[in-house]
Scaffold this motif. Structure first.
Motif, PDB file in Angstrom:
ATOM      1  N   ALA A   1     -49.297 -24.056  43.018  1.00 15.89           N
ATOM      2  CA  ALA A   1     -50.160 -22.881  42.996  1.00 15.89           C
ATOM      3  C   ALA A   1     -49.842 -21.968  41.815  1.00 15.89           C
ATOM      4  CB  ALA A   1     -50.005 -22.094  44.299  1.00 15.89           C
ATOM      5  N   LEU A   6     -50.573 -18.401  37.236  1.00 17.95           N
ATOM      6  CA  LEU A   6     -51.221 -18.776  38.487  1.00 17.95           C
ATOM      7  C   LEU A   6     -52.257 -19.880  38.266  1.00 17.95           C
ATOM      8  CD1 LEU A   6     -51.948 -15.427  40.340  1.00 17.95           C
ATOM      9  CD2 LEU A   6     -50.249 -17.152  40.896  1.00 17.95           C
ATOM     10  N   ASN A   7     -52.382 -20.707  39.275  1.00 16.17           N
ATOM     11  CA  ASN A   7     -53.366 -21.776  39.223  1.00 16.17           C
ATOM     12  C   ASN A   7     -54.737 -21.224  39.612  1.00 16.17           C
ATOM     13  OD1 ASN A   7     -54.895 -24.064  39.471  1.00 16.17           O
ATOM     14  ND2 ASN A   7     -53.349 -25.214  40.604  1.00 16.17           N
ATOM     15  N   ARG A   8     -55.562 -20.980  38.595  1.00 11.62           N
ATOM     16  CA  ARG A   8     -56.870 -20.353  38.810  1.00 11.62           C
ATOM     17  C   ARG A   8     -57.887 -21.279  39.470  1.00 11.62           C
ATOM     18  NH1 ARG A   8     -56.010 -15.570  39.149  1.00 11.62           N
ATOM     19  NH2 ARG A   8     -55.269 -14.390  37.371  1.00 11.62           N
ATOM     20  N   ALA A  49     -57.224 -23.229  42.022  1.00 13.22           N
ATOM     21  CA  ALA A  49     -56.801 -23.576  43.372  1.00 13.22           C
ATOM     22  C   ALA A  49     -57.033 -22.424  44.343  1.00 13.22           C
ATOM     23  CB  ALA A  49     -55.322 -23.947  43.360  1.00 13.22           C
ATOM     24  N   GLY A  50     -57.291 -22.800  45.594  1.00 13.86           N
ATOM     25  CA  GLY A  50     -57.306 -21.822  46.683  1.00 13.86           C
ATOM     26  C   GLY A  50     -56.105 -22.100  47.549  1.00 13.86           C
ATOM     27  N   TYR A  51     -55.571 -21.054  48.190  1.00 10.49           N
ATOM     28  CA  TYR A  51     -54.320 -21.209  48.932  1.00 10.49           C
ATOM     29  C   TYR A  51     -54.502 -20.649  50.329  1.00 10.49           C
ATOM     30  CZ  TYR A  51     -49.160 -21.487  49.167  1.00 10.49           C
ATOM     31  OH  TYR A  51     -47.858 -21.817  49.473  1.00 10.49           O
ATOM     32  N   LEU A 111     -54.866 -25.747  48.560  1.00 16.32           N
ATOM     33  CA  LEU A 111     -53.448 -25.855  48.897  1.00 16.32           C
ATOM     34  C   LEU A 111     -53.240 -25.167  50.243  1.00 16.32           C
ATOM     35  CD1 LEU A 111     -52.081 -24.753  45.411  1.00 16.32           C
ATOM     36  CD2 LEU A 111     -52.395 -27.097  46.224  1.00 16.32           C
ATOM     37  N   ASN A 155     -51.692 -13.729  48.351  1.00 19.66           N
ATOM     38  CA  ASN A 155     -53.048 -14.181  48.656  1.00 19.66           C
ATOM     39  C   ASN A 155     -54.063 -13.516  47.731  1.00 19.66           C
ATOM     40  OD1 ASN A 155     -54.985 -15.622  50.269  1.00 19.66           O
ATOM     41  ND2 ASN A 155     -55.495 -13.682  51.233  1.00 19.66           N
ATOM     42  N   MET A 181     -53.860 -15.042  44.431  1.00 18.05           N
ATOM     43  CA  MET A 181     -54.478 -16.376  44.410  1.00 18.05           C
ATOM     44  C   MET A 181     -56.007 -16.275  44.430  1.00 18.05           C
ATOM     45  SD  MET A 181     -52.247 -18.701  43.982  1.00 18.05           S
ATOM     46  CE  MET A 181     -53.275 -20.153  44.164  1.00 18.05           C
TER      47      MET A 181
END
Lengths: 289, 263
Positions: A71, A91-93, A95-97, A174, B158, B161
């Motif tokens: 992530a 940050l992994n732009r 991806a959703g977490y 993720l 969060n 992200m």
């Protein structure tokens, strides 16, 4: 810290590239008092676009740590994270977490929580409102849009979090033991909901869990991690069960039991190792996270 | 216990209290009536005086002054507290460098500053605002600092992200979290703003509730002192109920804060 992973220029070649590739990943935490704790060591893992991969392992083996590296929430001490062929920094732009703990903003209603996910993308308010309502309906919360998180049950909060993540349409999903805090029945319902949503437009998905049955029922592939410290990947199994699946019923099938027996053989060794290391290890792990 | 019974008992406490007071000051059981009345006045007189004041115009002028000072001290103190609370929470070096000075300043009993403020800002409202400010500022400052520091790491991760930039994080995460903490201390900070105003007036001024009490005291008008205190108490209760109303509206999302929690 922020960075952008721009889409590859050649879309045709991109289909060949893994969505997430971890190569030679080491993650070491520096503890207070100059101690070091190596959580994971020399991990290689590639996840293809559209692939549902579960990562299982004993408690505290560094599964979540690995996910955080994918992530971009933490930078590995060594090794390379590549996202659709692009090295990841920051940050992994794409991806959703989905977090294990409650990650919703408690001061926002369900609707506002989902809506706010579109704000960084520059979506207009009216549009965001419409999309958020649509997503909340899709996760079965049409009647709960104006509720604040504390007025929702644990399962409902997870549904909101799911909508919040999916509304951005990330290319990689993720999930860090997302259904861990829920009761058994709710977990099954959430598992089916997840499969239902995922199967509509299959994204690469990494699902961390300590529940082997859940992992098999959901995934295309199950990766087993060894007990920490310096955890690595000890086994990698394909799950050849047909889709669509009902995760409550698939557990009754013979093929499921065979796969379960195979994977459990590898996992049991690691669980026993982790157990044997006892409480001393737990303390170090606790300090590291 | 049902509500009617509770209210009846609460009224009983007041009646007993006033009864004893009346007995002490109007009978010779506890000594000379003139002496006891000089020191304690009588409940009847205090109530009569309070009623007379509340129905007259003069007291509202003084209440207005005190209210103005309270509101100004609260608003300016809160604004500064929020600003510095944020600045210190987001800048570790600043917080570390100023830490001992903040602690020292907060440890100081603020009343000792009243004469110096009177010297600097005169006997008008601003010396009282300054005193209230020093009380409100630290409460809000510490709460906002804490609020920003204690944002849940998961909520923050969060939000990051979800792609939020610093400005959006501020707006959707840090700011609401800090406000929660500030509102949780709303009763205290409003109360302290009022304390600052009244103490300041008491120590030197020409208007306000504190001044009225001080004026009565300087001519040994015990009835005036007690009636001033009674009016002050009513005033505080009114302000506190308004704060409760505001709080319930703003913190509707908090568990146990509102009656809108339905099943």
């Amino acid at each position: 810290m922020e960075s952008k992973v721009s889409p590859p220029a050649n879309a045709g070649a991109a289909a060949e590239l893994p969505a997430v590739s971890l190569a030679g990943i080491d993650i070491t935490f520096h503890l207070q008092g100059g101690q070091r704790y190596q959580a994971v060591k020399k991990i290689d893992l590639a996840v293809a676009p559209g692939e549902f991969v579960s990562v299982v392992g004993p408690t505290g083996c560094g599964k979540s740590t690995l996910l955080n590296a994918a992530a971009g929430l933490l930078t590995p001490s060594a090794g390379k994270v590549t996202i659709f062929g692009q090295p990841l920094s920051g940050l992994n732009r794409r991806a959703g977490y989905l977090f294990q703990q409650d990650a919703l903003m408690p001061w926002k209603t369900a609707l506002a929580n989902v809506k706010v996910a579109l704000e960084p993308m520059g979506v207009s308010d009216a549009q965001a409102d419409r999309q958020a309502r649509d997503w909340l309906a899709r996760v079965g919360l049409r009647a709960f849009v104006e509720r604040y998180p504390h007025m929702l049950s644990g399962g409902q909060r997870k549904r909101v979090a799911l909508a919040q993540m999916l509304i951005r349409d990330p290319e990689i999903l993720l999930m860090d033991e997302p259904f861990g805090p829920l009761d058994a029945q709710t977990r099954q319902i959430m598992g089916n909901l997840l499969l239902d949503l995922w199967s509509k437009d299959r994204k690469a998905l990494i699902f961390v869990t300590h529940d082997l049955e859940e992992a098999i029922a959901l995934s295309d592939r199950v990766v087993v991690m060894s007990a920490g410290p310096a955890a690595g990947i000890v086994a990698d199994y394909k799950v050849p069960l047909p889709r669509p699946r009902d995760i409550a019923e698939i557990r009754l099938e013979k093929a499921f039991h065979e796969i379960h027996r195979d994977i459990w053989t590898s996992l049991r060794v690691e669980v026993q190792k982790a157990y044997a290391m006892g409480e001393g290890k737990e303390l170090v792990e606790g300090a590291a996270s | 216990m049902n509500r009617v019974k509770l209210i009846a008992l609460q009224i009983l406490v007041m009646v007993v209290f006033l009864g004893i007071w009346h007995l002490v000051t109007t009978t010779s059981l506890f000594g000379d009536v003139k002496t006891t009345q000089f020191f304690f006045s009588t409940p009847g007189e205090v109530l009569a005086r309070t009623w007379k004041q509340l129905t007259g115009a003069d007291i509202y002028y003084h209440l207005g002054i005190t209210l103005t000072e309270t509101v100004l001290a609260f608003v300016i103190g809160s604004a500064a507290g929020v600003f510095f609370g944020f600045a210190f929470a987001r800048n570790a070096l600043l917080a570390a460098v100023f830490d001992p000075y903040i602690k020292a300043a907060n440890a100081l009993p603020r009343v000792v500053l009243a004469p110096i403020f009177a010297l600097w800002f005169g006997l008008g409202i601003w010396s009282k605002v300054a005193l209230g400010f020093t009380l409100v500022f630290f409460i809000v400052f510490f709460n906002v600092y804490q609020g920003v520091k204690e944002v849940s790491p998961t909520v923050l991760a969060n939000a990051r992200m979800l792609g939020m930039n610093e400005r959006q994080l501020f707006r959707h995460v840090y700011w609401p979290s800090a406000l929660t903490w500030m509102f949780s201390s709303l009763h205290t900070s409003v109360g302290f703003a009022l304390v600052g105003a009244v103490v300041g007036e008491y120590l030197g001024s020409s208007a306000g509730l504190g001044y009225k009490i001080h004026e009565a005291e300087s001519v040994f008008d015990v009835t005036g002192v007690f009636s001033g205190m009674l009016i002050l108490a009513i005033f505080v209760i009114v302000i506190d109920s308004i704060v409760t109303l505001v709080e319930n509206r703003l913190l509707v999302w908090r568990p146990g804060q509102s009656s809108t929690t339905t099943t």
